[in-house]
Design an enzyme around this catalytic site. Sequence first.
Site, PDB file in Angstrom:
ATOM      1  N   ASP A 190       3.994   1.853   1.129  1.00  0.00           N
ATOM      2  CA  ASP A 190       5.166   2.063   2.003  1.00  0.00           C
ATOM      3  C   ASP A 190       5.976   0.763   1.997  1.00  0.00           C
ATOM      4  O   ASP A 190       5.665  -0.164   1.266  1.00  0.00           O
ATOM      5  CB  ASP A 190       4.726   2.464   3.421  1.00  0.00           C
ATOM      6  CG  ASP A 190       3.919   1.355   4.090  1.00  0.00           C
ATOM      7  OD1 ASP A 190       3.243   1.638   5.092  1.00  0.00           O
ATOM      8  OD2 ASP A 190       3.929   0.217   3.572  1.00  0.00           O
TER       9      ASP A 190
ATOM     10  N   HIS B 220       0.833  -1.219   0.000  1.00  0.00           N
ATOM     11  CA  HIS B 220       0.000   0.000   0.000  1.00  0.00           C
ATOM     12  C   HIS B 220       0.859   1.257   0.000  1.00  0.00           C
ATOM     13  O   HIS B 220       0.525   2.277   0.590  1.00  0.00           O
ATOM     14  CB  HIS B 220      -0.963  -0.002   1.185  1.00  0.00           C
ATOM     15  CG  HIS B 220      -0.289  -0.208   2.509  1.00  0.00           C
ATOM     16  ND1 HIS B 220       0.082  -1.461   2.967  1.00  0.00           N
ATOM     17  CD2 HIS B 220       0.115   0.662   3.457  1.00  0.00           C
ATOM     18  CE1 HIS B 220       0.676  -1.332   4.150  1.00  0.00           C
ATOM     19  NE2 HIS B 220       0.705  -0.070   4.479  1.00  0.00           N
TER      20      HIS B 220
ATOM     21  N   HIS C   5       6.813  -0.306  21.544  1.00  0.00           N
ATOM     22  CA  HIS C   5       6.083  -1.388  22.199  1.00  0.00           C
ATOM     23  C   HIS C   5       6.491  -1.534  23.662  1.00  0.00           C
ATOM     24  O   HIS C   5       7.572  -1.170  24.062  1.00  0.00           O
ATOM     25  CB  HIS C   5       6.298  -2.702  21.433  1.00  0.00           C
ATOM     26  CG  HIS C   5       5.456  -2.775  20.203  1.00  0.00           C
ATOM     27  ND1 HIS C   5       5.833  -3.413  19.046  1.00  0.00           N
ATOM     28  CD2 HIS C   5       4.232  -2.248  19.936  1.00  0.00           C
ATOM     29  CE1 HIS C   5       4.900  -3.306  18.132  1.00  0.00           C
ATOM     30  NE2 HIS C   5       3.905  -2.591  18.642  1.00  0.00           N
TER      31      HIS C   5
ATOM     32  N   HIS D 290       1.737   4.758  18.767  1.00  0.00           N
ATOM     33  CA  HIS D 290       2.938   4.887  17.907  1.00  0.00           C
ATOM     34  C   HIS D 290       2.943   6.252  17.220  1.00  0.00           C
ATOM     35  O   HIS D 290       3.987   6.905  17.146  1.00  0.00           O
ATOM     36  CB  HIS D 290       2.940   3.795  16.826  1.00  0.00           C
ATOM     37  CG  HIS D 290       3.166   2.412  17.336  1.00  0.00           C
ATOM     38  ND1 HIS D 290       4.104   2.080  18.273  1.00  0.00           N
ATOM     39  CD2 HIS D 290       2.535   1.238  17.029  1.00  0.00           C
ATOM     40  CE1 HIS D 290       4.059   0.787  18.536  1.00  0.00           C
ATOM     41  NE2 HIS D 290       3.117   0.243  17.802  1.00  0.00           N
TER      42      HIS D 290
ATOM     43  N   HIS E 265      -3.851   1.588  20.126  1.00  0.00           N
ATOM     44  CA  HIS E 265      -2.448   1.126  20.106  1.00  0.00           C
ATOM     45  C   HIS E 265      -1.671   1.858  19.015  1.00  0.00           C
ATOM     46  O   HIS E 265      -0.599   2.422  19.255  1.00  0.00           O
ATOM     47  CB  HIS E 265      -2.413  -0.387  19.858  1.00  0.00           C
ATOM     48  CG  HIS E 265      -1.026  -0.955  19.696  1.00  0.00           C
ATOM     49  ND1 HIS E 265      -0.379  -1.652  20.686  1.00  0.00           N
ATOM     50  CD2 HIS E 265      -0.162  -0.920  18.635  1.00  0.00           C
ATOM     51  CE1 HIS E 265       0.824  -2.018  20.258  1.00  0.00           C
ATOM     52  NE2 HIS E 265       0.986  -1.589  19.010  1.00  0.00           N
ATOM     53  N   GLU E 266      -2.197   1.863  17.814  1.00  0.00           N
ATOM     54  CA  GLU E 266      -1.452   2.473  16.695  1.00  0.00           C
ATOM     55  C   GLU E 266      -1.247   3.971  16.925  1.00  0.00           C
ATOM     56  O   GLU E 266      -0.192   4.522  16.621  1.00  0.00           O
ATOM     57  CB  GLU E 266      -2.188   2.231  15.374  1.00  0.00           C
ATOM     58  CG  GLU E 266      -2.284   0.773  14.978  1.00  0.00           C
ATOM     59  CD  GLU E 266      -0.927   0.044  14.997  1.00  0.00           C
ATOM     60  OE1 GLU E 266      -0.907  -1.143  15.346  1.00  0.00           O
ATOM     61  OE2 GLU E 266       0.118   0.681  14.722  1.00  0.00           O
TER      62      GLU E 266
ATOM     63  N   HIS F 270      -0.144  -0.868  11.319  1.00  0.00           N
ATOM     64  CA  HIS F 270       1.108  -0.274  11.776  1.00  0.00           C
ATOM     65  C   HIS F 270       0.971   1.246  11.708  1.00  0.00           C
ATOM     66  O   HIS F 270       0.045   1.766  11.081  1.00  0.00           O
ATOM     67  CB  HIS F 270       2.326  -0.774  10.984  1.00  0.00           C
ATOM     68  CG  HIS F 270       2.253  -0.571   9.499  1.00  0.00           C
ATOM     69  ND1 HIS F 270       2.618  -1.555   8.586  1.00  0.00           N
ATOM     70  CD2 HIS F 270       1.864   0.475   8.729  1.00  0.00           C
ATOM     71  CE1 HIS F 270       2.451  -1.117   7.353  1.00  0.00           C
ATOM     72  NE2 HIS F 270       1.993   0.118   7.414  1.00  0.00           N
TER      73      HIS F 270
ATOM     74  N   HIS G 147      -1.926   2.931   9.434  1.00  0.00           N
ATOM     75  CA  HIS G 147      -2.509   2.110   8.363  1.00  0.00           C
ATOM     76  C   HIS G 147      -3.117   0.854   8.972  1.00  0.00           C
ATOM     77  O   HIS G 147      -2.488   0.215   9.825  1.00  0.00           O
ATOM     78  CB  HIS G 147      -1.424   1.689   7.363  1.00  0.00           C
ATOM     79  CG  HIS G 147      -0.728   2.853   6.718  1.00  0.00           C
ATOM     80  ND1 HIS G 147       0.512   2.727   6.120  1.00  0.00           N
ATOM     81  CD2 HIS G 147      -1.070   4.161   6.599  1.00  0.00           C
ATOM     82  CE1 HIS G 147       0.900   3.911   5.646  1.00  0.00           C
ATOM     83  NE2 HIS G 147      -0.043   4.795   5.927  1.00  0.00           N
TER      84      HIS G 147
END
Lengths: 80, 404
Positions: B71, B69, B131, B125, B121-122, B84, B97
């Site tokens: 990346d 996609h 993590h 980041h 969670h994402e 991610h 994404h």
Amino acid sequence: FPVVPEKEKEDIQLAKQYLENFYDFKEEKDSLFKSKNLDRMSKKIREMQSFFGLEVTGELNRRTLDMMKQPRCGIPDVRS
Amino acid sequence: YSTFPHSPRWKKDNVTYRILNYTPDMLQADVEEAIAKAFQLWSSVTPLRFTKLYSGQADIMISFASGFHGDFYSFDGPGGTLAHAYPPSSGIGGDAHFDEDENWTKFTTYNGYNLFLVAAHELGHSLGLGHSNVFGALMYPIYMARDTRNYRLPQDDIDGIQALYGPPRESSALPTKAFPPQEPTEMTSAEAPTEISPHEEPTQITPSKTPMRPKDCDPHLSFDAITTLRGEILFFKDIYVWRKSPYFSGIEHDTISSFWPSLAGGFDAAYEVDKKDRVIFFKDNQYWAVSGYRIEPGFPRPIQNLGFSTSVRKIDAAVHDPNTKKTYFFVGQKYWSFNENTQSMERGYPRKIAADFKGIGHRVDAALQRNGHFYFFHGSKQYEFDIKNKKLIHITKSYSWFNC
């Protein structure tokens, strides 16, 4: 050398991919010394086992493989 | 917890986000709610504020895609990698994404992945967290289905994000209306609000501790926002709701998240347009429309959509007059009039509150409309105002609705 049964070959491939994706494992494709790659992989397995609080054996045991098959985030757990 | 190498973080409190596309697995409104709720987890324990953009480049661009996609990290089909996100920086930095080959859901069943949990969670980041190896932490790399109602950020994640951004600023920890010392107002000297002495300051809360619910008949009780809703009256303070209903005696005590799980506490204002069966909530520079328990799609929106200039960063109170179809917004010593029919601010505003509401010469915490009267709340007092005769007719304690 013993012929590795198909299933185990799949598991090893999955583990390699997992360690490349999340533990910065780099297999030297053209390395003449298979043992060098195995050491390197074993070191990364230890790193992953330690992260998840598994028994640190450096071996691709059932528990370690099961953990590798869990759905997860695509971001590495350790990075260079 | 961990951060990325060199601990990249957003060098500003106001971070923008934009949802580029939607998964066909869920209603668009449910995707938006899941994402908004995920952002609120992080804004509730940091000074960060998130504004949703509908076009152009946002700091955090959110999208669903499968396989390759664009990346370097292609997705891998169902299972395995779910999503991610990239640490803060320009360009792809911050973007999140989600693998469209997964089955996304708003529930916590086992035949799909809960979008709120994965997004929370994402976005960790996207804000700079790596993590965590603490089992049960949100930033633990492996997906764990869990109950998302009243989901609270585990301490390890709070410690991690506050290592990057610190705790909420006092002024925005929970936008309670802690009054700065007020200059004497038009009320009689007996009414002029005294400066709140230090011991009366609302309890300073650390992010992990939520202030206790004040007693119903606490003489110092003040409110963040008040609104009618389908014949009932809801009083808001921090995360708490007092519900007064003609359908049952007594006062029901709830939390905001028990009605609207994705709305965090600390409303600034609220009002009902009963003809539309719609209640509007305001917090900081955003507003949400709800119909009963359902949050309408496409919210939150920036308050500038209503016609406020960017200099207005939040409003103090709002109240709707069903007779005139006008809604009044109160900010500091001024107020605006909004025409619900034309959905636009009226000309000639803002005006001074004191000019048109004689006797209400101060900032308004919350406002309520009932039986042709406005009730303006300021600290522990409320001022009953006869709209038709434009007269202040009664001053009493804020808690007078609780049968004290």
